[in-house]
Design a protein around this motif. Structure first.
Motif, PDB file in Angstrom:
ATOM      1  N   LEU A  56     -21.835 -60.016  16.159  1.00  0.00           N
ATOM      2  CA  LEU A  56     -21.177 -58.813  15.632  1.00  0.00           C
ATOM      3  C   LEU A  56     -21.516 -57.600  16.489  1.00  0.00           C
ATOM      4  O   LEU A  56     -20.636 -56.783  16.804  1.00  0.00           O
ATOM      5  N   LEU A  57     -22.780 -57.463  16.878  1.00  0.00           N
ATOM      6  CA  LEU A  57     -23.174 -56.339  17.731  1.00  0.00           C
ATOM      7  C   LEU A  57     -22.399 -56.346  19.043  1.00  0.00           C
ATOM      8  O   LEU A  57     -21.898 -55.308  19.495  1.00  0.00           O
ATOM      9  N   VAL A  58     -22.289 -57.515  19.649  1.00  0.00           N
ATOM     10  CA  VAL A  58     -21.644 -57.611  20.961  1.00  0.00           C
ATOM     11  C   VAL A  58     -20.154 -57.307  20.857  1.00  0.00           C
ATOM     12  O   VAL A  58     -19.626 -56.426  21.549  1.00  0.00           O
ATOM     13  N   PHE A  59     -19.457 -58.008  19.973  1.00  0.00           N
ATOM     14  CA  PHE A  59     -17.999 -57.926  19.954  1.00  0.00           C
ATOM     15  C   PHE A  59     -17.483 -56.687  19.222  1.00  0.00           C
ATOM     16  O   PHE A  59     -16.429 -56.157  19.576  1.00  0.00           O
ATOM     17  N   ALA A  60     -18.214 -56.217  18.219  1.00  0.00           N
ATOM     18  CA  ALA A  60     -17.791 -54.996  17.544  1.00  0.00           C
ATOM     19  C   ALA A  60     -17.912 -53.800  18.484  1.00  0.00           C
ATOM     20  O   ALA A  60     -17.012 -52.958  18.571  1.00  0.00           O
ATOM     21  N   SER A  61     -19.041 -53.710  19.210  1.00  0.00           N
ATOM     22  CA  SER A  61     -19.211 -52.595  20.139  1.00  0.00           C
ATOM     23  C   SER A  61     -18.188 -52.659  21.265  1.00  0.00           C
ATOM     24  O   SER A  61     -17.647 -51.633  21.695  1.00  0.00           O
ATOM     25  N   LEU A  62     -17.881 -53.885  21.736  1.00  0.00           N
ATOM     26  CA  LEU A  62     -16.884 -54.050  22.790  1.00  0.00           C
ATOM     27  C   LEU A  62     -15.499 -53.608  22.311  1.00  0.00           C
ATOM     28  O   LEU A  62     -14.767 -52.913  23.034  1.00  0.00           O
ATOM     29  N   THR A  63     -15.133 -53.976  21.087  1.00  0.00           N
ATOM     30  CA  THR A  63     -13.823 -53.616  20.549  1.00  0.00           C
ATOM     31  C   THR A  63     -13.689 -52.115  20.363  1.00  0.00           C
ATOM     32  O   THR A  63     -12.665 -51.517  20.725  1.00  0.00           O
ATOM     33  N   VAL A  64     -14.712 -51.488  19.796  1.00  0.00           N
ATOM     34  CA  VAL A  64     -14.669 -50.035  19.588  1.00  0.00           C
ATOM     35  C   VAL A  64     -14.569 -49.313  20.921  1.00  0.00           C
ATOM     36  O   VAL A  64     -13.798 -48.351  21.082  1.00  0.00           O
ATOM     37  N   TRP A  65     -15.334 -49.757  21.911  1.00  0.00           N
ATOM     38  CA  TRP A  65     -15.298 -49.123  23.243  1.00  0.00           C
ATOM     39  C   TRP A  65     -13.914 -49.259  23.866  1.00  0.00           C
ATOM     40  O   TRP A  65     -13.367 -48.296  24.406  1.00  0.00           O
ATOM     41  N   GLN A  66     -13.322 -50.456  23.790  1.00  0.00           N
ATOM     42  CA  GLN A  66     -11.996 -50.673  24.366  1.00  0.00           C
ATOM     43  C   GLN A  66     -10.940 -49.821  23.672  1.00  0.00           C
ATOM     44  O   GLN A  66     -10.079 -49.220  24.329  1.00  0.00           O
ATOM     45  N   ASN A  67     -10.994 -49.751  22.348  1.00  0.00           N
ATOM     46  CA  ASN A  67      -9.993 -48.981  21.613  1.00  0.00           C
ATOM     47  C   ASN A  67     -10.088 -47.498  21.913  1.00  0.00           C
ATOM     48  O   ASN A  67      -9.072 -46.807  22.058  1.00  0.00           O
ATOM     49  N   ASN A  68     -11.313 -46.972  22.005  1.00  0.00           N
ATOM     50  CA  ASN A  68     -11.472 -45.559  22.321  1.00  0.00           C
ATOM     51  C   ASN A  68     -11.059 -45.261  23.760  1.00  0.00           C
ATOM     52  O   ASN A  68     -10.508 -44.204  24.046  1.00  0.00           O
ATOM     53  N   ARG A  69     -11.304 -46.201  24.650  1.00  0.00           N
ATOM     54  CA  ARG A  69     -10.876 -46.029  26.041  1.00  0.00           C
ATOM     55  C   ARG A  69      -9.356 -45.971  26.133  1.00  0.00           C
ATOM     56  O   ARG A  69      -8.792 -45.122  26.837  1.00  0.00           O
ATOM     57  N   GLN A  70      -8.675 -46.863  25.407  1.00  0.00           N
ATOM     58  CA  GLN A  70      -7.216 -46.864  25.392  1.00  0.00           C
ATOM     59  C   GLN A  70      -6.672 -45.580  24.771  1.00  0.00           C
ATOM     60  O   GLN A  70      -5.671 -45.025  25.233  1.00  0.00           O
ATOM     61  N   ARG A  72      -8.117 -42.624  24.769  1.00  0.00           N
ATOM     62  CA  ARG A  72      -8.288 -41.510  25.721  1.00  0.00           C
ATOM     63  C   ARG A  72      -7.210 -41.537  26.795  1.00  0.00           C
ATOM     64  O   ARG A  72      -6.736 -40.495  27.243  1.00  0.00           O
ATOM     65  N   LYS A  73      -6.825 -42.744  27.234  1.00  0.00           N
ATOM     66  CA  LYS A  73      -5.761 -42.846  28.242  1.00  0.00           C
ATOM     67  C   LYS A  73      -4.434 -42.354  27.687  1.00  0.00           C
ATOM     68  O   LYS A  73      -3.668 -41.672  28.363  1.00  0.00           O
ATOM     69  N   LYS A  74      -4.150 -42.700  26.421  1.00  0.00           N
ATOM     70  CA  LYS A  74      -2.883 -42.304  25.810  1.00  0.00           C
ATOM     71  C   LYS A  74      -2.803 -40.801  25.586  1.00  0.00           C
ATOM     72  O   LYS A  74      -1.738 -40.198  25.650  1.00  0.00           O
ATOM     73  N   GLY A  89       0.209 -31.560  26.878  1.00  0.00           N
ATOM     74  CA  GLY A  89      -1.130 -32.070  27.103  1.00  0.00           C
ATOM     75  C   GLY A  89      -2.101 -31.551  26.074  1.00  0.00           C
ATOM     76  O   GLY A  89      -2.973 -32.256  25.593  1.00  0.00           O
ATOM     77  N   GLN A  90      -1.946 -30.262  25.684  1.00  0.00           N
ATOM     78  CA  GLN A  90      -2.845 -29.687  24.710  1.00  0.00           C
ATOM     79  C   GLN A  90      -2.673 -30.354  23.363  1.00  0.00           C
ATOM     80  O   GLN A  90      -3.633 -30.649  22.664  1.00  0.00           O
ATOM     81  N   ALA A  91      -1.426 -30.642  23.002  1.00  0.00           N
ATOM     82  CA  ALA A  91      -1.169 -31.310  21.736  1.00  0.00           C
ATOM     83  C   ALA A  91      -1.788 -32.698  21.723  1.00  0.00           C
ATOM     84  O   ALA A  91      -2.362 -33.136  20.727  1.00  0.00           O
ATOM     85  N   GLY A  92      -1.690 -33.392  22.861  1.00  0.00           N
ATOM     86  CA  GLY A  92      -2.289 -34.725  22.931  1.00  0.00           C
ATOM     87  C   GLY A  92      -3.779 -34.670  22.736  1.00  0.00           C
ATOM     88  O   GLY A  92      -4.371 -35.515  22.080  1.00  0.00           O
ATOM     89  N   SER A  93      -4.427 -33.628  23.312  1.00  0.00           N
ATOM     90  CA  SER A  93      -5.857 -33.496  23.164  1.00  0.00           C
ATOM     91  C   SER A  93      -6.243 -33.281  21.714  1.00  0.00           C
ATOM     92  O   SER A  93      -7.225 -33.818  21.218  1.00  0.00           O
ATOM     93  N   GLU A  94      -5.453 -32.476  20.973  1.00  0.00           N
ATOM     94  CA  GLU A  94      -5.740 -32.228  19.573  1.00  0.00           C
ATOM     95  C   GLU A  94      -5.569 -33.507  18.755  1.00  0.00           C
ATOM     96  O   GLU A  94      -6.347 -33.797  17.856  1.00  0.00           O
ATOM     97  N   ASP A  95      -4.536 -34.317  19.076  1.00  0.00           N
ATOM     98  CA  ASP A  95      -4.335 -35.566  18.364  1.00  0.00           C
ATOM     99  C   ASP A  95      -5.543 -36.476  18.537  1.00  0.00           C
ATOM    100  O   ASP A  95      -5.946 -37.180  17.620  1.00  0.00           O
ATOM    101  N   SER A  96      -6.108 -36.441  19.749  1.00  0.00           N
ATOM    102  CA  SER A  96      -7.259 -37.289  20.014  1.00  0.00           C
ATOM    103  C   SER A  96      -8.429 -36.931  19.115  1.00  0.00           C
ATOM    104  O   SER A  96      -9.127 -37.781  18.602  1.00  0.00           O
ATOM    105  N   SER A  97      -8.662 -35.627  18.885  1.00  0.00           N
ATOM    106  CA  SER A  97      -9.799 -35.215  18.086  1.00  0.00           C
ATOM    107  C   SER A  97      -9.605 -35.547  16.623  1.00  0.00           C
ATOM    108  O   SER A  97     -10.554 -35.824  15.905  1.00  0.00           O
TER     109      SER A  97
END
Length: 281
Positions: A56-70, A72-74, A89-97
């Motif tokens: 759970l530690l390995v795969f949960a942390s990997l999934t959360v990291w991948q999802n947050n990385r994706q 940030r790209k979006k 761009g500013q609106a996208g940044s606000e959506d991210s937060s």
């Protein structure tokens, strides 16, 4: 596990593939939907719980990291080529937060409620004998299975019931890592659906970290050598679960859960019967 037969080892590998699939596909259930099957193969909870915890530690942390990385790209701001582009761009940044994959505010509140019963549950796991611990696990899973069979999941409709479910879920998670259905009954009412899986993963990471620390302190074998072959098994299921996750979010699958619930109920009854028979013998 060296004393187990080849057939038992193959079954354990298949169960861990299933565990990885469920965990990444649904965001919960990696333990509750696999531990009863593992105990039917080899009735030693303290052998499998450390393995499940590390996975759970390995795969949960990997999934959360991948999802947050994706994410940030979006939501990455576009280059400043004009006023219109800058606004976009500013609106996208606000959506991210506001629309991150983890609901940190509610996660912090839940942890304050859950931390003490979690520690009490971990202590119980360490001191209770295997036979009693297995009986507790089969009983809890049997109760969970009825909610799947009758399509009546746990539901909370008040703040006090939220607290009761979180406390019980934390205690059960401390004893056996199968408190997810109770916790989800609360989290699903307060967290957006697209944040639910990653928020649960973040919660499991913290709670499982506590559990592993207690295992190490108590001198319990973490079965590290077994990860050489069980981690790849769980990884296969993890990848399959990630591919199925969006379909699971969009689909209502009462038939799937009814069949799964019936299977779990049968397994739990057989496991309890075997445990009682051994105890009487």
């Amino acid at each position: 596990m060296s004393e187990l037969s080849l057939f038992q080892l193959i079954l354990i590998g298949l169960i861990f593939i299933w565990s990885g699939f469920v965990r990444s596909g649904l965001g919960f259930g990696g333990a509750v939907l696999s531990l009863p099957f593992l105990l039917m193969v080899d009735n030693r909870p303290l052998v499998y719980l450390p393995i499940i915890a590390v996975h759970l530690l390995v795969f949960a942390s990997l999934t959360v990291w991948q999802n947050n990385r994706q994410l940030r790209k979006k939501t990455k701001p576009a280059p400043l080529t004009g006023s219109g582009t800058h606004d976009s761009g500013q609106a996208g940044s606000e959506d991210s937060s506001h629309n991150g994959t983890i609901a940190w505010g509610y996660l912090k509140y839940a942890l304050m409620v859950m931390i003490i019963p979690k520690l009490v549950g971990v202590f119980g796991l360490i001191v209770l004998p295997n036979t009693l611990m297995s009986a507790i696990i089969f009983t809890i899973v049997g109760l969970y299975s009825l909610t799947y069979i009758f399509n009546k999941p746990f539901k909370s409709n008040s703040r006090w019931l939220d607290i009761v479910f979180l406390v019980l879920g934390a205690y059960i998670s401390g004893t056996s890592l199968i408190g997810a259905p109770l916790v989800i009954a609360v989290f699903a009412n307060h967290i957006a659906k697209h944040q639910l899986r990653d928020t649960l993963f973040a919660l499991w990471l913290i709670l499982v970290g506590i559990k592993l620390a207690a295992f190490i302190y108590a001198g319990i074998d973490l079965q590290l050598i077994q990860h050489l072959w069980l981690l790849p098994c769980a990884a296969i299921g993890h990848v399959l679960g990630l591919r199925a996750h969006q379909r699971m979010l969009a689909a209502e699958t009462p038939v799937f859960f009814r069949v799964l619930g019936t299977t779990l109920f049968i397994i739990s009854c057989v496991g309890l019967y075997q445990g009682i028979s051994q105890g009487l013998g």
